[in-house]
Write an enzyme that holds these catalytic residues in place. Structure first.
Site, mmCIF file in Angstrom:
data_model
loop_
_atom_site.group_PDB
_atom_site.id
_atom_site.type_symbol
_atom_site.label_atom_id
_atom_site.label_comp_id
_atom_site.label_asym_id
_atom_site.label_seq_id
_atom_site.Cartn_x
_atom_site.Cartn_y
_atom_site.Cartn_z
ATOM 1 N N CYS A 1 0.823 -1.216 0.000
ATOM 2 C CA CYS A 1 0.000 0.000 0.000
ATOM 3 C C CYS A 1 0.855 1.264 0.000
ATOM 4 O O CYS A 1 0.711 2.132 -0.850
ATOM 5 C CB CYS A 1 -0.928 -0.019 1.206
ATOM 6 S SG CYS A 1 -1.814 1.519 1.471
ATOM 7 N N ASP B 1 -5.187 -9.380 3.009
ATOM 8 C CA ASP B 1 -5.286 -9.980 1.672
ATOM 9 C C ASP B 1 -5.060 -11.487 1.651
ATOM 10 O O ASP B 1 -5.431 -12.146 0.674
ATOM 11 C CB ASP B 1 -4.269 -9.332 0.712
ATOM 12 C CG ASP B 1 -4.646 -7.920 0.321
ATOM 13 O OD1 ASP B 1 -5.628 -7.388 0.873
ATOM 14 O OD2 ASP B 1 -3.945 -7.330 -0.532
ATOM 15 N N GLY C 1 -5.687 -8.919 -11.424
ATOM 16 C CA GLY C 1 -6.015 -9.306 -10.053
ATOM 17 C C GLY C 1 -4.762 -9.537 -9.226
ATOM 18 O O GLY C 1 -3.640 -9.415 -9.729
ATOM 19 N N HIS D 1 -24.559 24.102 2.524
ATOM 20 C CA HIS D 1 -24.807 24.562 1.157
ATOM 21 C C HIS D 1 -23.862 25.710 0.826
ATOM 22 O O HIS D 1 -23.719 26.626 1.641
ATOM 23 C CB HIS D 1 -26.249 25.054 1.045
ATOM 24 C CG HIS D 1 -26.575 25.657 -0.293
ATOM 25 N ND1 HIS D 1 -26.738 24.878 -1.423
ATOM 26 C CD2 HIS D 1 -26.729 26.945 -0.685
ATOM 27 C CE1 HIS D 1 -27.005 25.677 -2.451
ATOM 28 N NE2 HIS D 1 -27.004 26.934 -2.037
#
Ligand code: NAI
Length: 469
Positions: free
Chosen positions: A46, A316, A276, A448
């Site tokens: 990463c 992972d 992948g 806003h």
């Protein structure tokens, strides 16, 4: 031989967060990491060759593209010229600061960084082969595997990191290729394809499926593909690459229709293979504790516990999306469980983001998933063309879509494509974590003018009272 409560193997987002949390909870902890890409740095894929350098190049190339193509409409006339050496240098500087930051956090939380390759050497033992060639064995009551993933290979397409690159090579090309073929229309292919297209490459993306970005809500993916096509990216869907030949100055790819038919040849200066990633467990000594990963290399876990007592796995190398923040969630939950607390991960609220322009961000279920599960839902949608801030900034591509349970109004999924939606998806992560109804968001005051008003207007749409479109 040192003795630890926890030894974590791998210093990426899973591993370093696990180490920090263990240190915070007063556990005696070490993290083994050999550094990625030859350098002795923490942070894993990463920080070193993934999320961070790619975002550095995405940001810089977006600025370049804006200066070249969009500043004029704002009344700013400039003619930018590319200094790729500086673009790469600023990327390296930021990455260096971030990896040093992890080192600092280790010191702050009393985490020992064991530099070298970690290998499980039987129950409760981790052998660390240091950069000097010497090995040391340490003892640990708990071992956490956080070794991450590596790019998946493709038969017939040999990565040489010069002409055929993976994500690591694509982050450091020495010059802008005239043509780039990307194999795989996933997140890596589209993010890095975007970087080089903005800097001047002609980019063609070859994808096996009949759509881009599998897993993304289909309506959003279609809008996304249209936006990228408008920018000049060319897509060859339902196509597979069956071979690659590296020539003196280019690569010839053999591409075949998935449904069968005549093969064609595509040539490109550079090819990016992005089909992948697969779990990385090479040489980890899993056999010494009786762990056998499945066919895809994934380690099975039950609440982050593997089949071997005292051995845990996160990120992972286990099931679930290969995302840094999913690894981080599991890191905290795993360490808290080790420390005797109640570790928990809400797998239904793991957001995904594609950092292209427009960005895509989503959390929860897609329309296809809800339909497949037979769940009755209502949808509210709001386009950025009707959002005042997006309008004045000339960034009107995309929409926000909120999916809520037809009976209870609970928010089940949110899908956004548009300007800076990566920074806005967190609002709905919090809402979903609190099991909010769409009406809760629809009746919450938003500032806003901001893009975030689109989140509220889309929520209003669930009950059919969108006011500004
Ligand atoms: P991916 O799984 O997202 O996409 C791979 C694509 O390649 C798929 O569309 C697949 O159908 C296609 N493909 C597979 N074999 C093929 C073939 N032979 N020919 C043509 N196409 C083929 O994988 P990717 O993009 O490599 O990313 C790997 C992992 O890294 C993913 O889990 C992704 O989520 C993660 N990642 C996340 C990022 C983020 O969160 N922004 C950034 C980069 C990566």
């Amino acid at each position: 031989m040192a003795q630890y409560d926890v030894i974590i193997i791998g210093g990426g987002p899973g591993g370093y967060n696990a180490a920090i949390r263990a240190g915070q909870l007063g556990l005696k902890v070490a993290c083994v990491d050999k550094g990625v890409n030859g350098g002795a740095t923490l942070g894993g894929t990463c920080l070193n060759v993934g999320c961070m350098p790619s975002k550095a190049l995405l940001h810089a190339s977006e600025m370049y593209d804006a200066a070249a193509n969009h500043f004029g409409e704002l009344g700013i006339d400039v003619k930018p010229s590319l200094n790729l050496t500086q673009m790469m240098a600023q990327k390296a500087t930021s990455v260096g600061q971030l990896t040093k930051g992890v080192e600092f956090l280790f010191k702050k939380n009393k985490v020992d960084w064991l530099k070298g390759s970690g290998r499980i050497a039987g129950p409760g033992k981790v052998e660390v082969a240091g950069p000097d060639g010497k090995s040391e064995t340490h003892e640990a009551k708990n071992i956490v595997i956080a070794t991450g993933s590596e790019p998946s290979p493709l038969a017939g397409v040999e990565v040489d990191q010069v002409r055929i690159v993976d994500s690591t090579g694509a982050l450091s090309l020495p010059k802008v290729p005239k043509s780039l073929v990307v194999i795989g229309a996933g997140i890596i292919g589209l993010e890095l394809g975007s970087v080089w297209r903005r800097l001047g490459a002609q980019v063609t993306v070859v994808e096996f499926l009949d759509r881009i970005t599998p897993g993304m809500d289909t309506e959003t993916a279609k809008t996304f593909q249209r936006a990228l096509t408008k920018q000049g990216m060319v897509f060859k869907l339902s196509s597979k690459v069956t071979g690659a030949k590296i020539g003196k100055s280019d690569v010839s790819l053999t591409v075949e229709p998935v449904a069968g038919g005549a093969a064609e040849t595509l040539t490109a200066d550079v090819v990016l293979l992005a089909v992948g990633r697969r779990p990385y467990t090479d040489g980890l000594g899993l056999e010494s504790v009786g762990i056998t990963p499945d066919k895809r290399g994934i380690i099975e876990t039950d609440h982050w516990k593997t089949s071997a007592p005292g051995v845990w796995a996160i990120g992972d190398v286990t099931h679930g999306p290969m995302l840094a923040h999913k690894g981080e969630e599991e890191a905290v939950a795993c360490i808290e469980t080790i420390a005797g607390k109640a570790g928990h991960v809400n797998y239904g609220v793991i957001p995904s983001v594609v950092y292209t322009s427009p960005e895509v961000a989503w959390v929860g279920q897609t329309e296809e998933e809800l339909k497949a599960a037979g769940r009755a839902y209502k949808a509210g949608k709001f386009p950025f063309t009707a959002n005042s801030r997006a309008k004045i900034n000339h960034e009107t591509e995309g929409f926000v879509k909120v999916l809520a349970d037809a009976a209870t109004d609970e928010v089940l999924g949110v899908h956004m494509i548009g300007p800076q939606v990566s920074e806005m998806i967190g609002e709905y992560c919090v809402a979903m974590e609190f099991k909010a109804a769409s009406e809760d968001v629809a009746r919450t005051c938003h500032p806003h003018p901001t893009r975030s008003e689109a989140l509220r207007q889309a929520a209003m749409g669930v009950e059919g009272w969108t006011m500004q479109a």
